[in-house]
Design a protein around this motif. Structure first.
Motif, PDB file in Angstrom:
ATOM      1  N   ASN A   1      -6.831   9.365  -4.473  1.00  7.28           N
ATOM      2  CA  ASN A   1      -7.962  10.448  -4.508  1.00  7.28           C
ATOM      3  C   ASN A   1      -7.317  10.383  -2.425  1.00  7.28           C
ATOM      4  OD1 ASN A   1      -9.708   9.940  -5.800  1.00  7.28           O
ATOM      5  ND2 ASN A   1     -11.523   9.031  -5.132  1.00  7.28           N
ATOM      6  N   ALA A   2      -6.504   9.241  -1.598  1.00  9.44           N
ATOM      7  CA  ALA A   2      -5.931  10.128  -0.125  1.00  9.44           C
ATOM      8  C   ALA A   2      -4.777  10.776  -0.541  1.00  9.44           C
ATOM      9  CB  ALA A   2      -5.395   8.554  -0.064  1.00  9.44           C
TER      10      ALA A   2
ATOM     11  N   LYS B   1       1.200   4.079  -2.557  1.00 12.32           N
ATOM     12  CA  LYS B   1       0.429   5.202  -2.400  1.00 12.32           C
ATOM     13  C   LYS B   1       2.065   6.367  -3.086  1.00 12.32           C
ATOM     14  CE  LYS B   1      -2.532   5.338   0.455  1.00 12.32           C
ATOM     15  NZ  LYS B   1      -2.971   5.464   2.301  1.00 12.32           N
TER      16      LYS B   1
ATOM     17  N   ASN C   1     -10.517  -0.102  -7.963  1.00  9.33           N
ATOM     18  CA  ASN C   1     -10.633   0.732  -6.993  1.00  9.33           C
ATOM     19  C   ASN C   1      -9.756   0.978  -5.367  1.00  9.33           C
ATOM     20  OD1 ASN C   1     -13.072   0.501  -7.624  1.00  9.33           O
ATOM     21  ND2 ASN C   1     -13.930  -1.076  -6.750  1.00  9.33           N
ATOM     22  N   GLN C   2      -8.921   0.124  -5.334  1.00  6.37           N
ATOM     23  CA  GLN C   2      -7.454   0.488  -4.279  1.00  6.37           C
ATOM     24  C   GLN C   2      -6.981   2.195  -5.292  1.00  6.37           C
ATOM     25  OE1 GLN C   2      -6.261  -3.406  -4.285  1.00  6.37           O
ATOM     26  NE2 GLN C   2      -7.444  -3.608  -2.318  1.00  6.37           N
TER      27      GLN C   2
ATOM     28  N   ARG D   1      -7.774   3.624  -6.849  1.00  8.78           N
ATOM     29  CA  ARG D   1      -8.518   5.213  -7.431  1.00  8.78           C
ATOM     30  C   ARG D   1      -8.602   5.813  -5.577  1.00  8.78           C
ATOM     31  NH1 ARG D   1     -13.411   3.353  -7.988  1.00  8.78           N
ATOM     32  NH2 ARG D   1     -13.729   3.250  -6.171  1.00  8.78           N
ATOM     33  N   ASP D   2      -8.731   4.780  -4.831  1.00  7.69           N
ATOM     34  CA  ASP D   2      -8.758   5.342  -3.311  1.00  7.69           C
ATOM     35  C   ASP D   2      -7.347   6.244  -2.933  1.00  7.69           C
ATOM     36  OD1 ASP D   2     -11.358   3.896  -3.162  1.00  7.69           O
ATOM     37  OD2 ASP D   2     -10.555   2.600  -1.583  1.00  7.69           O
TER      38      ASP D   2
ATOM     39  N   THR E   1       0.852  -1.207  -0.140  1.00  6.78           N
ATOM     40  CA  THR E   1      -0.134   0.173  -0.515  1.00  6.78           C
ATOM     41  C   THR E   1       0.558   1.331   0.291  1.00  6.78           C
ATOM     42  OG1 THR E   1      -1.732  -1.457   1.020  1.00  6.78           O
ATOM     43  CG2 THR E   1      -1.554   0.902   1.391  1.00  6.78           C
TER      44      THR E   1
END
Length: 85
Positions: free
Chosen positions: A64-65, A20, A57-58, A60-61, A16
């Motif tokens: 966004n974060a 990021k 989806n991950q 995109r999240d 993760t």
């Protein structure tokens, strides 16, 4: 593959965080600190590999974060003030 649930969670956290970092680098003009490519990553780059392990989806999240964090930093007056108190 993993010895314990704790080890599995640590691997998921690393993936993760690398994903990021991919988003941060995607928004940056600086080259990747791992594979040293600008705007594109080497296929063996762990940052790029981590990104591909996420679902759409991950991804995109994650985008966004990072964008929300960047916006909050940009609107934080204490960070915009060049004076050190």
């Amino acid at each position: 593959m993993f010895e314990s649930e704790e080890q599995k969670k640590r691997v998921e956290l690393i993936i993760t965080l690398l994903a990021k970092l991919y988003v941060v680098l995607e928004l940056s003009v600086d080259p990747c600190p791992v594979c040293h490519k600008a705007l594109t990553h080497d296929f063996e780059c762990p940052i790029s590999l981590a990104w591909t392990l996420l679902t759409e989806n991950q991804q995109r999240d994650a985008r966004n974060a990072i964008r929300a964090l960047a916006l909050s930093i940009g609107t934080d007056d204490s960070l915009a003030d060049p004076m050190v108190h």
